[in-house]
Design a protein around this motif. Structure first.
Motif, PDB file in Angstrom:
ATOM      1  N   CYS A  19      26.937  36.213  53.263  1.00 61.48           N
ATOM      2  CA  CYS A  19      27.691  35.004  53.569  1.00 61.48           C
ATOM      3  C   CYS A  19      27.571  34.679  55.052  1.00 61.48           C
ATOM      4  O   CYS A  19      27.902  35.496  55.910  1.00 61.48           O
ATOM      5  CB  CYS A  19      29.166  35.167  53.194  1.00 61.48           C
ATOM      6  N   ALA A  20      27.071  33.475  55.332  1.00 67.31           N
ATOM      7  CA  ALA A  20      26.940  33.008  56.709  1.00 67.31           C
ATOM      8  C   ALA A  20      27.755  31.743  56.909  1.00 67.31           C
ATOM      9  O   ALA A  20      27.372  30.849  57.659  1.00 67.31           O
ATOM     10  CB  ALA A  20      25.471  32.780  57.059  1.00 67.31           C
ATOM     11  N   GLY A  21      28.894  31.675  56.200  1.00 66.13           N
ATOM     12  CA  GLY A  21      29.858  30.619  56.463  1.00 66.13           C
ATOM     13  C   GLY A  21      30.642  30.961  57.714  1.00 66.13           C
ATOM     14  O   GLY A  21      30.597  32.096  58.196  1.00 66.13           O
ATOM     15  N   THR A  22      31.362  29.987  58.232  1.00 68.77           N
ATOM     16  CA  THR A  22      32.084  30.182  59.497  1.00 68.77           C
ATOM     17  C   THR A  22      33.013  31.390  59.472  1.00 68.77           C
ATOM     18  O   THR A  22      33.044  32.187  60.413  1.00 68.77           O
ATOM     19  CB  THR A  22      32.886  28.917  59.846  1.00 68.77           C
TER      20      THR A  22
ATOM     21  N   ALA B 180      32.512  34.877  61.701  1.00 70.74           N
ATOM     22  CA  ALA B 180      33.541  35.333  62.644  1.00 70.74           C
ATOM     23  C   ALA B 180      33.879  36.799  62.414  1.00 70.74           C
ATOM     24  O   ALA B 180      34.303  37.507  63.330  1.00 70.74           O
ATOM     25  CB  ALA B 180      34.802  34.483  62.507  1.00 70.74           C
ATOM     26  N   GLY B 181      33.677  37.272  61.179  1.00 75.62           N
ATOM     27  CA  GLY B 181      33.947  38.666  60.849  1.00 75.62           C
ATOM     28  C   GLY B 181      32.764  39.588  61.064  1.00 75.62           C
ATOM     29  O   GLY B 181      32.845  40.779  60.748  1.00 75.62           O
ATOM     30  N   GLY B 182      31.637  39.053  61.563  1.00 71.80           N
ATOM     31  CA  GLY B 182      30.487  39.896  61.891  1.00 71.80           C
ATOM     32  C   GLY B 182      29.329  39.831  60.923  1.00 71.80           C
ATOM     33  O   GLY B 182      28.425  40.678  60.984  1.00 71.80           O
ATOM     34  N   SER B 183      29.282  38.844  60.037  1.00 75.02           N
ATOM     35  CA  SER B 183      28.194  38.811  59.049  1.00 75.02           C
ATOM     36  C   SER B 183      26.840  38.516  59.682  1.00 75.02           C
ATOM     37  O   SER B 183      25.801  38.862  59.114  1.00 75.02           O
ATOM     38  CB  SER B 183      28.498  37.789  57.946  1.00 75.02           C
ATOM     39  N   GLY B 184      26.839  37.885  60.874  1.00 75.32           N
ATOM     40  CA  GLY B 184      25.566  37.638  61.560  1.00 75.32           C
ATOM     41  C   GLY B 184      24.879  38.933  61.934  1.00 75.32           C
ATOM     42  O   GLY B 184      23.663  39.090  61.741  1.00 75.32           O
ATOM     43  N   GLU B 185      25.656  39.901  62.437  1.00 76.97           N
ATOM     44  CA  GLU B 185      25.091  41.204  62.804  1.00 76.97           C
ATOM     45  C   GLU B 185      24.674  41.981  61.548  1.00 76.97           C
ATOM     46  O   GLU B 185      23.664  42.695  61.554  1.00 76.97           O
ATOM     47  CB  GLU B 185      26.130  42.021  63.591  1.00 76.97           C
ATOM     48  N   ILE B 186      25.429  41.804  60.474  1.00 77.35           N
ATOM     49  CA  ILE B 186      25.080  42.459  59.201  1.00 77.35           C
ATOM     50  C   ILE B 186      23.747  41.917  58.687  1.00 77.35           C
ATOM     51  O   ILE B 186      22.895  42.685  58.218  1.00 77.35           O
ATOM     52  CB  ILE B 186      26.209  42.241  58.170  1.00 77.35           C
TER      53      ILE B 186
ATOM     54  N   LEU C 218      31.136  39.064  53.074  1.00 79.53           N
ATOM     55  CA  LEU C 218      30.705  39.290  51.700  1.00 79.53           C
ATOM     56  C   LEU C 218      29.195  39.428  51.612  1.00 79.53           C
ATOM     57  O   LEU C 218      28.454  38.798  52.366  1.00 79.53           O
ATOM     58  CB  LEU C 218      31.162  38.118  50.818  1.00 79.53           C
ATOM     59  N   MET C 219      28.748  40.242  50.665  1.00 78.24           N
ATOM     60  CA  MET C 219      27.326  40.426  50.430  1.00 78.24           C
ATOM     61  C   MET C 219      27.082  40.473  48.924  1.00 78.24           C
ATOM     62  O   MET C 219      27.638  41.315  48.225  1.00 78.24           O
ATOM     63  CB  MET C 219      26.817  41.722  51.081  1.00 78.24           C
ATOM     64  N   ARG C 220      26.241  39.572  48.438  1.00 76.32           N
ATOM     65  CA  ARG C 220      25.881  39.538  47.020  1.00 76.32           C
ATOM     66  C   ARG C 220      24.472  40.101  46.881  1.00 76.32           C
ATOM     67  O   ARG C 220      23.577  39.749  47.660  1.00 76.32           O
ATOM     68  CB  ARG C 220      25.946  38.121  46.471  1.00 76.32           C
ATOM     69  N   ILE C 221      24.289  40.962  45.866  1.00 75.60           N
ATOM     70  CA  ILE C 221      22.977  41.566  45.641  1.00 75.60           C
ATOM     71  C   ILE C 221      22.492  41.188  44.252  1.00 75.60           C
ATOM     72  O   ILE C 221      23.135  41.500  43.244  1.00 75.60           O
ATOM     73  CB  ILE C 221      23.029  43.094  45.823  1.00 75.60           C
ATOM     74  N   GLU C 222      21.378  40.478  44.198  1.00 74.31           N
ATOM     75  CA  GLU C 222      20.776  40.054  42.935  1.00 74.31           C
ATOM     76  C   GLU C 222      19.524  40.886  42.694  1.00 74.31           C
ATOM     77  O   GLU C 222      18.843  41.291  43.634  1.00 74.31           O
ATOM     78  CB  GLU C 222      20.421  38.567  42.993  1.00 74.31           C
ATOM     79  N   PRO C 223      19.162  41.169  41.416  1.00 72.64           N
ATOM     80  CA  PRO C 223      19.744  40.615  40.184  1.00 72.64           C
ATOM     81  C   PRO C 223      20.950  41.403  39.650  1.00 72.64           C
ATOM     82  O   PRO C 223      21.405  41.133  38.545  1.00 72.64           O
ATOM     83  CB  PRO C 223      18.578  40.692  39.205  1.00 72.64           C
ATOM     84  N   LEU C 224      21.460  42.351  40.413  1.00 72.55           N
ATOM     85  CA  LEU C 224      22.589  43.134  39.920  1.00 72.55           C
ATOM     86  C   LEU C 224      23.849  42.288  39.752  1.00 72.55           C
ATOM     87  O   LEU C 224      24.694  42.610  38.922  1.00 72.55           O
ATOM     88  CB  LEU C 224      22.892  44.299  40.871  1.00 72.55           C
ATOM     89  N   GLY C 225      23.988  41.231  40.562  1.00 72.37           N
ATOM     90  CA  GLY C 225      25.194  40.410  40.511  1.00 72.37           C
ATOM     91  C   GLY C 225      26.372  41.066  41.210  1.00 72.37           C
ATOM     92  O   GLY C 225      27.507  40.646  41.044  1.00 72.37           O
ATOM     93  N   ILE C 226      26.092  42.100  41.989  1.00 73.60           N
ATOM     94  CA  ILE C 226      27.156  42.837  42.697  1.00 73.60           C
ATOM     95  C   ILE C 226      27.650  42.018  43.879  1.00 73.60           C
ATOM     96  O   ILE C 226      26.871  41.373  44.579  1.00 73.60           O
ATOM     97  CB  ILE C 226      26.611  44.190  43.202  1.00 73.60           C
TER      98      ILE C 226
ATOM     99  N   LEU D 262      29.264  46.576  59.630  1.00 72.81           N
ATOM    100  CA  LEU D 262      27.916  46.866  60.110  1.00 72.81           C
ATOM    101  C   LEU D 262      27.497  48.287  59.755  1.00 72.81           C
ATOM    102  O   LEU D 262      26.350  48.539  59.361  1.00 72.81           O
ATOM    103  CB  LEU D 262      27.856  46.647  61.630  1.00 72.81           C
ATOM    104  N   GLU D 263      28.443  49.218  59.838  1.00 74.39           N
ATOM    105  CA  GLU D 263      28.122  50.626  59.548  1.00 74.39           C
ATOM    106  C   GLU D 263      27.874  50.881  58.061  1.00 74.39           C
ATOM    107  O   GLU D 263      27.428  51.969  57.677  1.00 74.39           O
ATOM    108  CB  GLU D 263      29.228  51.545  60.067  1.00 74.39           C
ATOM    109  N   ASP D 264      28.179  49.895  57.186  1.00 79.18           N
ATOM    110  CA  ASP D 264      27.922  50.049  55.750  1.00 79.18           C
ATOM    111  C   ASP D 264      26.474  49.731  55.375  1.00 79.18           C
ATOM    112  O   ASP D 264      26.033  50.064  54.267  1.00 79.18           O
ATOM    113  CB  ASP D 264      28.831  49.116  54.932  1.00 79.18           C
TER     114      ASP D 264
END
Length: 628
Positions: free
Chosen positions: A30-33, A37-43, A89-97, A104-106
């Motif tokens: 997710c690269a919404g605002t 702000a929660g660090g998804s750019g670095e992720i 948030l992070m979605r992984i396809e095709p698992l749909g997770i 970042l450490e995850d």
């Protein structure tokens, strides 16, 4: 890559869809605002780094794709997934997770366990009432929604036109361009009964028809992306996460009414939305989907972005067009209306982002399909920004006619901290309150109007029993008064007087006569203000006065705030049974309002106390509380 005709567009779609399907694993971050702000750019950067040399993956779920695929892993920046409470948030396809609250450490654990071997990381999954939800679509927050306008947000790369084309993007535009006349398009929108999602719910097709029949042939398409309601971010999320859908809707409108120029009016506080819109327009121009002779036809359309300065009044049509023209954003007297003399005094179609985003799917699937969703007089879906005292805040989309109960308890997960529901403010500063008896009312234009409220742009602020409704009314009146353009006396002076009265009440200086005066002022402003902002400015006060008059009377007669929110009406007391006589409260009081002897209960002089709460914070024995 310029697309010269409809056939080339179809080939591009096949190629783009093939590229997506040949990717064995897609990581959508997710690269919404909110998530940025929660660090998804670095992720995102970290996942790109981890997967750049990845030649193979072993995903155990989903479609069978041969090992050694040309595109084994793709990391994408998506738009807002909507579940803002759980970001990044992070979605992984095709698992749909869907992984929630990713840090970042995850990233390395996700790469090693999930991306390489298809194993689920349980501590990153969403859990509710002891149940774990690996798949995004199974999470109650998503399962109870009908995401049509927001369908692509969180599922495609927001910065690449090929991904939008791959999921059927610009197909509806090509259909009207090669198969339908402008009149056919307008008739389809009329049949669908699509109503404007910006607030008033005016019928979109009728607005287009009025512009199309004007004698003046120079016409404009304007998209209102100003979205000034506090807490509302529906339009922002569409512009950030699926900008081409809105652009396609504007193209269809331009073809229908014969316009060659369009403007997107976006508040300057939305830098990411502006950046993605600029990129989307540039890509559409390079692809031959904007500009001159689109797809080899004689239809041309140019699109521009205009940044607003954040004036709430510029959400009103005539103020918005004045702002685009470089004038001060102030409403004008009507008629003439925008459809007759709008931008640069020419006939103008003015709709908001969500309205335009509905258009492509109506053209693609038909008016009858659209009317099958929701009530007959308010068909389709509506996006809401769900905020406040609710467990699951975020961006949601539900069919018109869905009840508040479903939104708050099924999608929102109920009230935070198991508190009791008190009210919901719907429609922002221009809306009104709904209470417990309204929980099963249909969320549609007509039903809410009967309740003295309105959908507005779609803000939903949920409030629990710790909320002071007088303070809520004061907050919204303060906002509206600050945002009044000052052109008409009723709004400029009337809202100022109402705000003064409300401030007087929360300060403990109000009288019963003030409540009658609030009623009179509210009626006067509603009846005589120049524009929609002024006419709806008093709605929050009118609805809270009607529904919570007893609460107002407690403030002015008993000088008490049951919710203990109004500072001036709080009275701190020391419980003799709990007080140990340590004197810490007296030592922390900035005005010397507390006196007593060591090892004996202390007392607070209410005539001196400034209600700061320093004593309550300092007491280690919880002996100080606000008197109910």
């Amino acid at each position: 890559m310029r697309i010269h005709n409809r056939e080339e567009l179809s080939k591009i779609r096949e190629m783009a869809a093939g590229k997506v399907s040949s990717t064995k694993c897609r990581i959508l971050i997710c690269a919404g605002t909110g998530c940025l702000a929660g660090g998804s750019g670095e992720i995102y950067e970290k996942m790109c780094e981890l997967t750049k040399d990845c030649k193979d993956v072993d995903v155990e779920f989903g479609p069978e794709i041969a090992h050694g695929s040309e595109h084994p892993v793709a990391v994408k920046r998506s738009g807002c997934h909507g579940f803002c409470e759980m970001g990044p948030l992070m979605r992984i396809e095709p698992l749909g997770i869907l992984y929630t609250k990713v840090k970042l450490e995850d990233c390395e654990e996700i790469f090693e366990r999930t991306i390489k071997h298809g194993n689920i990381i349980h501590h990153l999954l969403y859990k509710q009432d002891g149940v774990e939800y690996p798949k995004q679509e199974e999470i109650p927050f998503y399962k109870k929604q009908t995401r049509l306008v927001l369908k692509n947000c969180g599922h495609i790369d927001a910065e690449h036109i090929e991904e939008y084309i791959a999921v059927g993007g610009y197909q509806a535009f090509a259909k009207v361009l090669f198969e339908q006349t402008p009149d056919d398009v307008i008739e389809t929108i009329l049949e669908s009964n699509l109503r404007g999602r910006g607030g008033g719910g005016f019928q979109t097709g009728y607005k287009w028809k009025q512009v199309a029949r004007q004698q003046e042939k120079t016409r404009y398409i304007v998209c209102n992306g100003d979205e000034g309601d506090p807490g509302a971010f529906m339009d922002r999320s569409i512009m950030e996460g699926d900008p081409h859908k809105m652009i396609e809707g504007m193209l269809i409108a331009a073809y229908a009414v014969g316009a060659q120029e369009g403007y997107i009016y976006v508040r300057a506080e939305y830098p990411l939305a502006i950046s993605r819109l600029r990129l989307a327009i540039s890509q559409a121009e390079e692809s031959g989907l904007l500009g001159e002779n689109i797809l080899g036809t004689d239809f041309s359309f140019h699109l521009h972005i205009n940044r607003g300065a954040g004036a709430f009044v510029c959400g009103e049509g005539s103020a918005l067009t004045a702002s685009i023209e470089g004038k001060r954003g102030m409403p004008r007297v009507k008629p003439p209306r925008t459809v007759e003399q709008g931008l640069f005094a020419k006939p103008t179609v003015l709709n908001n982002v969500e309205t335009f985003a509905n258009v492509p799917m109506i053209i693609d699937k038909g008016a009858a399909w659209y009317r099958s969703i929701g009530p007959e007089k308010s068909p389709g879906t509506k996006a809401f920004a769900l905020t406040g005292s609710v467990k699951n805040t975020g961006l949601i989309e539900v069919p018109m006619g869905t009840s508040l109960r479903e939104v708050i308890y099924d999608i929102g997960g109920g009230i935070k901290g198991d508190a009791h529901f008190k009210a919901v403010q719907i429609g922002g500063p221009s809306g009104g309150c709904l209470i417990t008896p309204h929980l099963d009312v249909s969320l549609d234009f007509d039903s809410l109007k009967k309740m003295g409220a309105m959908i507005g742009s779609g803000g939903l602020v949920v409030m629990d029993d710790k909320t002071c409704m007088v303070e809520v009314a004061r907050f919204f009146m303060n906002f509206t008064q600050n945002e009044s353009c000052g052109k008409c006396v009723p709004c400029r002076e009337g809202t100022k007087r109402m705000l003064e009265i409300l401030e007087k009440i929360v300060a403990g200086k109000g009288t019963l006569e003030d409540l009658n005066l609030l009623d009179e002022l509210a009626s006067m402003i509603t009846d005589t203000a120049l524009c929609g902002l002024g006419k709806s400015a008093a709605l929050p006060v009118m609805s809270t006065l009607r529904l919570f008059r007893k609460e107002y009377e407690e403030h002015v007669v008993d000088k008490k705030c049951a919710a203990k929110n109004c500072t001036a009406l709080r009275r701190f007391v020391i419980s003799p049974e709990r007080c140990k006589g340590c004197s810490k409260c007296a030592r922390n009081c900035p005005v010397g309002a507390i006196s007593g002897q060591i090892k004996k209960p202390y007392v607070i002089d209410d005539s001196i106390c400034i209600k700061c709460g320093a004593c309550e914070s300092a007491c280690a024995f919880h002996a100080i509380h606000i008197e109910a």
